[in-house]
Design an enzyme around this catalytic site. Structure first.
Site, PDB file in Angstrom:
ATOM      1  N   HIS A   1      -0.867  -0.101  -9.756  1.00  0.00           N
ATOM      2  CA  HIS A   1      -1.521  -1.037  -8.819  1.00  0.00           C
ATOM      3  C   HIS A   1      -2.017  -2.287  -9.562  1.00  0.00           C
ATOM      4  O   HIS A   1      -3.207  -2.625  -9.510  1.00  0.00           O
ATOM      5  CB  HIS A   1      -2.676  -0.315  -8.105  1.00  0.00           C
ATOM      6  CG  HIS A   1      -3.038  -0.954  -6.789  1.00  0.00           C
ATOM      7  ND1 HIS A   1      -3.414  -0.245  -5.681  1.00  0.00           N
ATOM      8  CD2 HIS A   1      -3.089  -2.254  -6.404  1.00  0.00           C
ATOM      9  CE1 HIS A   1      -3.687  -1.059  -4.674  1.00  0.00           C
ATOM     10  NE2 HIS A   1      -3.486  -2.297  -5.097  1.00  0.00           N
TER      11      HIS A   1
ATOM     12  N   ARG B   1       0.853  -1.190   0.000  1.00  0.00           N
ATOM     13  CA  ARG B   1       0.000   0.000   0.000  1.00  0.00           C
ATOM     14  C   ARG B   1       0.885   1.235   0.000  1.00  0.00           C
ATOM     15  O   ARG B   1       1.956   1.245   0.638  1.00  0.00           O
ATOM     16  CB  ARG B   1      -0.894   0.033   1.252  1.00  0.00           C
ATOM     17  CG  ARG B   1      -2.040  -0.963   1.239  1.00  0.00           C
ATOM     18  CD  ARG B   1      -3.107  -0.616   0.200  1.00  0.00           C
ATOM     19  NE  ARG B   1      -4.244  -1.510   0.249  1.00  0.00           N
ATOM     20  CZ  ARG B   1      -4.408  -2.592  -0.523  1.00  0.00           C
ATOM     21  NH1 ARG B   1      -3.494  -2.906  -1.421  1.00  0.00           N
ATOM     22  NH2 ARG B   1      -5.501  -3.324  -0.417  1.00  0.00           N
TER      23      ARG B   1
HETATM   24  C1  GLV Z   1      -5.097  -5.221  -3.888  1.00  0.00           C
HETATM   25  O1  GLV Z   1      -4.448  -4.263  -3.623  1.00  0.00           O
HETATM   26  C2  GLV Z   1      -5.635  -6.115  -2.928  1.00  0.00           C
HETATM   27  O2  GLV Z   1      -5.585  -5.823  -1.730  1.00  0.00           O
HETATM   28  O3  GLV Z   1      -6.139  -7.159  -3.328  1.00  0.00           O
END
Ligand code: GLV
Length: 309
Positions: free
Chosen positions: A272, A224
């Site tokens: 991401h 994160r």
């Molecule tokens: C993605 O970031 C997840 O937590 O699956």
């Protein structure tokens, strides 16, 4: 059985269809403020608004369609006593292992250099690497981190792991708990963050931790954005203590146009995508768990809310 679905990503339709096909007897709909009064037995969701939990009175379980549950746990109106269930791998761990190994190998095997040579039609070899010069440390040894660490170890990089509780993984030297953090970091050159985001891990990638890595360190953050103190990373790159970083996650996503990470020569950004939720695999896993709960059986993947993962 009634299932409500929510995701802020505007992708509800394929999820509704997948859930409808996998659990044919279920009535499934998308939560919106206008459909809020309709009561469901189960919620399948990502990053819900508080209004969702405020409107649902009889949920039996909440299924998060991702591995990290910080987007749910940050709400302060979670239904008391209702299990929050996270995805248990569901095809994410292998993607994460692939992403980290690719990034590691791209860095250690000088692929950036070869790409720039190739643009100039230069046929020029670099010396072979000494793997022992690139010890890799994986922070977080859950389903995902463990898979990452073992994939790295399979390429014969010295591999270390750090987690809150003791873990034993073949080929990985493991450290546990805050008191062993310095010993872990000082043996590592390539640091991989695969931790859950909790109050204990927020900001864990900071000037102090980055400075403890071996010289010419490299950071890979697949967890994160809030694990990282962004200015501390920029300072460590600019003062030469870190050689580079690959970041799949940022504090603000999408990363704003004007953010210095975009143009920093030592930073690689991806949007991401290191482990994308796979719809079919996830829905099969969630359906199996719903059926188990309906039969009164125990399921795994229930989050300990006080712990944060
Ligand atoms: C993605 O970031 C997840 O937590 O699956």
């Amino acid at each position: 059985m009634k299932i409500v679905f929510y995701s802020p990503e505007g992708n509800a339709q394929p999820w509704l269809e997948e859930i409808g096909t996998t659990i044919p007897l279920a009535e499934v709909w998308e939560w919106t403020p206008t459909s809020a009064d309709r009561q469901a037995d189960y919620a399948v969701l990502w990053a819900p608004p508080m209004e969702l939990f405020a409107s649902q009175q009889r949920l039996k379980a909440v299924f998060n369609i991702g591995a990290g549950v910080d987007g749910v746990l940050k709400l302060n109106n979670l239904p008391p006593g209702v299990p929050i269930v996270r995805l248990n791998d569901a095809g994410m761990a292998v993607q994460m292992a692939e992403y980290v190994c690719y990034t590691l190998i791209r860095h250690t095997r000088n692929f950036d250099i070869y790409e720039s040579h190739a643009r100039n039609r230069e046929w020029k070899r670099q010396p072979p690497i000494d793997r022992t010069a690139f010890p890799v440390g994986v922070m977080g040894l859950g389903n995902i981190g463990a898979r990452v660490a073992q994939a790295v170890a399979a390429f014969e990089y010295p591999t270390f792991g750090w987690s809150c509780s003791e873990k034993t993984l073949p080929g990985v030297t493991s450290f546990a708990g805050p008191e062993s953090m310095d010993a872990f970091l000082s043996g590592v050159r390539v640091l991989v963050c695969a931790l859950p985001l909790t109050s204990a891990t927020e900001g864990i990638l900071n000037a102090g931790t980055l400075a403890k890595l071996q010289p010419n360190g490299y950071l890979i953050n697949v967890a994160r954005g809030r694990h990282l103190i962004e200015n501390d990373l920029l300072a460590a790159l600019d003062n030469g203590s870190l050689a580079g970083a690959t970041l799949d996650v940022c504090r603000e996503e999408p990363l704003p146009d004007i953010h210095p990470f975009w143009s920093h020569p030592k930073i690689t950004i991806t949007p991401h995508i290191s482990a994308i939720t796979l719809r079919a695999e996830s829905v099969v896993q969630i359906a199996d768990k719903i059926h188990a709960l309906e039969r009164g059986e125990a399921i795994d993947g229930i989050v300990e809310t006080a712990r944060g993962y």
